[in-house]
Design a protein around this motif. Sequence first.
Motif, PDB file in Angstrom:
ATOM      1  N   GLY A   1       0.900  -1.373   0.105  1.00 31.47           N
ATOM      2  CA  GLY A   1       0.026   0.108   0.155  1.00 31.47           C
ATOM      3  C   GLY A   1       0.988   1.196  -0.034  1.00 31.47           C
ATOM      4  O   GLY A   1       0.286   2.423   0.054  1.00 31.47           O
TER       5      GLY A   1
ATOM      6  N   GLY B   1       2.860   2.458  -2.383  1.00 37.40           N
ATOM      7  CA  GLY B   1       2.658   3.072  -3.683  1.00 37.40           C
ATOM      8  C   GLY B   1       3.797   2.739  -4.559  1.00 37.40           C
ATOM      9  O   GLY B   1       3.891   3.396  -5.506  1.00 37.40           O
ATOM     10  N   LYS B   2       4.186   1.392  -4.597  1.00 40.03           N
ATOM     11  CA  LYS B   2       5.446   0.976  -5.444  1.00 40.03           C
ATOM     12  C   LYS B   2       4.839   0.786  -6.732  1.00 40.03           C
ATOM     13  O   LYS B   2       5.485   1.329  -7.814  1.00 40.03           O
ATOM     14  N   SER B   3       3.727   0.068  -6.880  1.00 42.15           N
ATOM     15  CA  SER B   3       3.316  -0.336  -8.345  1.00 42.15           C
ATOM     16  C   SER B   3       2.768   0.815  -9.010  1.00 42.15           C
ATOM     17  O   SER B   3       3.206   1.067 -10.375  1.00 42.15           O
ATOM     18  N   THR B   4       2.431   2.074  -8.561  1.00 42.86           N
ATOM     19  CA  THR B   4       2.009   3.114  -9.070  1.00 42.86           C
ATOM     20  C   THR B   4       3.125   4.114  -9.213  1.00 42.86           C
ATOM     21  O   THR B   4       3.224   4.618 -10.398  1.00 42.86           O
TER      22      THR B   4
ATOM     23  N   LEU C   1       3.258  12.375  -0.262  1.00 39.73           N
ATOM     24  CA  LEU C   1       3.157  13.350  -1.192  1.00 39.73           C
ATOM     25  C   LEU C   1       2.352  12.836  -2.417  1.00 39.73           C
ATOM     26  O   LEU C   1       2.163  11.795  -2.636  1.00 39.73           O
TER      27      LEU C   1
HETATM   28  N1  LIG Z   1       1.365   9.121  -3.548  1.00 42.45           N
HETATM   29  C1  LIG Z   1       0.034   8.548  -3.525  1.00 42.45           C
HETATM   30  N2  LIG Z   1      -0.890   9.438  -2.970  1.00 42.45           N
HETATM   31  C2  LIG Z   1      -1.954   8.852  -3.003  1.00 42.45           C
HETATM   32  N3  LIG Z   1      -2.431   7.721  -3.360  1.00 42.45           N
HETATM   33  C3  LIG Z   1      -1.461   7.019  -3.720  1.00 42.45           C
HETATM   34  C4  LIG Z   1      -0.299   7.280  -3.781  1.00 42.45           C
HETATM   35  N4  LIG Z   1       0.449   6.020  -4.377  1.00 42.45           N
HETATM   36  C5  LIG Z   1      -0.301   5.200  -4.456  1.00 42.45           C
HETATM   37  N5  LIG Z   1      -1.660   5.485  -4.137  1.00 42.45           N
HETATM   38  C6  LIG Z   1      -2.861   4.678  -4.024  1.00 42.45           C
HETATM   39  O1  LIG Z   1      -2.632   3.732  -3.022  1.00 42.45           O
HETATM   40  C7  LIG Z   1      -2.963   2.470  -3.630  1.00 42.45           C
HETATM   41  C8  LIG Z   1      -2.010   1.408  -3.447  1.00 42.45           C
HETATM   42  O2  LIG Z   1      -0.984   1.797  -4.376  1.00 42.45           O
HETATM   43  P1  LIG Z   1       0.077   0.623  -5.005  1.00 42.45           P
HETATM   44  O3  LIG Z   1      -0.821  -0.457  -5.455  1.00 42.45           O
HETATM   45  O4  LIG Z   1       0.834   1.308  -5.946  1.00 42.45           O
HETATM   46  O5  LIG Z   1       0.837   0.155  -3.567  1.00 42.45           O
HETATM   47  P2  LIG Z   1       1.859  -0.979  -3.804  1.00 42.45           P
HETATM   48  O6  LIG Z   1       2.959  -0.475  -2.730  1.00 42.45           O
HETATM   49  O7  LIG Z   1       2.280  -1.541  -5.021  1.00 42.45           O
HETATM   50  O8  LIG Z   1       0.817  -1.979  -2.912  1.00 42.45           O
HETATM   51  P3  LIG Z   1       1.081  -3.594  -2.967  1.00 42.45           P
HETATM   52  O9  LIG Z   1       2.466  -4.033  -2.484  1.00 42.45           O
HETATM   53  O10 LIG Z   1       0.196  -4.248  -2.011  1.00 42.45           O
HETATM   54  O11 LIG Z   1       0.809  -4.011  -4.445  1.00 42.45           O
HETATM   55  C9  LIG Z   1      -3.390   2.560  -4.847  1.00 42.45           C
HETATM   56  O12 LIG Z   1      -5.099   3.038  -4.816  1.00 42.45           O
HETATM   57  C10 LIG Z   1      -2.792   3.729  -5.488  1.00 42.45           C
HETATM   58  O13 LIG Z   1      -3.743   4.500  -6.463  1.00 42.45           O
END
Ligand SMILES: Nc1ncnc2c1ncn2[C@@H]1O[C@H](COP(=O)(O)OP(=O)(O)OP(=O)(O)O)[C@@H](O)[C@H]1O
Length: 206
Positions: free
Chosen positions: A11, A13-16, A180
């Motif tokens: 959660g 935000g790595k994938s984003t 951020l």
């Molecule tokens: N900087 C940000 N600000 C607000 N929301 C964000 C931000 N980065 C990611 N998100 C949101 O947070 C949620 C999780 O993001 P993401 O899937 O990229 O996390 P992750 O680290 O890859 O999670 P996981 O390891 O469980 O796959 C998504 O709904 C995404 O849109």
Amino acid sequence: MVLVTLEGIDGSGKSTLLAALKESLEDLSPVFTREPGATWVGDSVRRAIAEQIDPVCEATLFVADHAAHLATVVRPALAEHKLVISDRYSDSRFAYQAVTLEGVIPEPERWLRAMHDGWSIVPDKTFLLAIPIDDALARLSKKSGREHFERRDVLEKVQNRYMEFARAEPDRFVIVDSMLDKDAVAEFVAGAIRQVVAEGKKRRRK
Ligand SMILES: Nc1ncnc2c1ncn2[C@@H]1O[C@H](COP(=O)(O)OP(=O)(O)OP(=O)(O)O)[C@@H](O)[C@H]1O
Ligand SMILES: Cc1cn([C@H]2C[C@H](O)[C@@H](COP(=O)(O)O)O2)c(=O)[nH]c1=O
């Protein structure tokens, strides 16, 4: 060339961030990869996670996935002087499995690091996405398919371990505030990666 890794709790935000980097760094032709799952061994890891198998078995499968990842993706790309960007890598193991193996084996982090000694590759730079646990859980609540790691008690311990790693290796870790704006996070990390690549090229010219 250069090995860059993205780390952080579920959660964070790595994938984003990865999706944004695929656009903004296209000119550098990076090899984007991930753990687990860059090879078929990752399929076994995903099954182990889903079935909540014995934690020692799960941990050793993650290490096996890492070995296959290095052999088939990372080493060949670095040998061709490519930039490699991995979504998760060894620090995930040292953070997560040190928690899942608490009380199962003595000194789990020491055991995990010893399993990597002599053959793994330390990243040149690691971007650690930091996020308050409540915000991570709020983001995860919107996602389907939760994994057994995605619990408050686990994620708190995992993030604390990540922060210890960053304190121990300040030259390798860059802590990024995941609260951020997405674009600001991506712009900062992309700029920092370009700097690492430029420094790598200077070192090779000497
Ligand atoms: N900087 C940000 N600000 C607000 N929301 C964000 C931000 N980065 C990611 N998100 C949101 O947070 C949620 C999780 O993001 P993401 O899937 O990229 O996390 P992750 O680290 O890859 O999670 P996981 O390891 O469980 O796959 C998504 O709904 C995404 O849109
Ligand atoms: C590489 C690696 C990952 N994990 C955990 C972290 C996540 O909860 C899951 C799946 O990762 P994804 O980023 O959600 O695809 O696996 C782990 O415990 N140990 C590791 O080495």
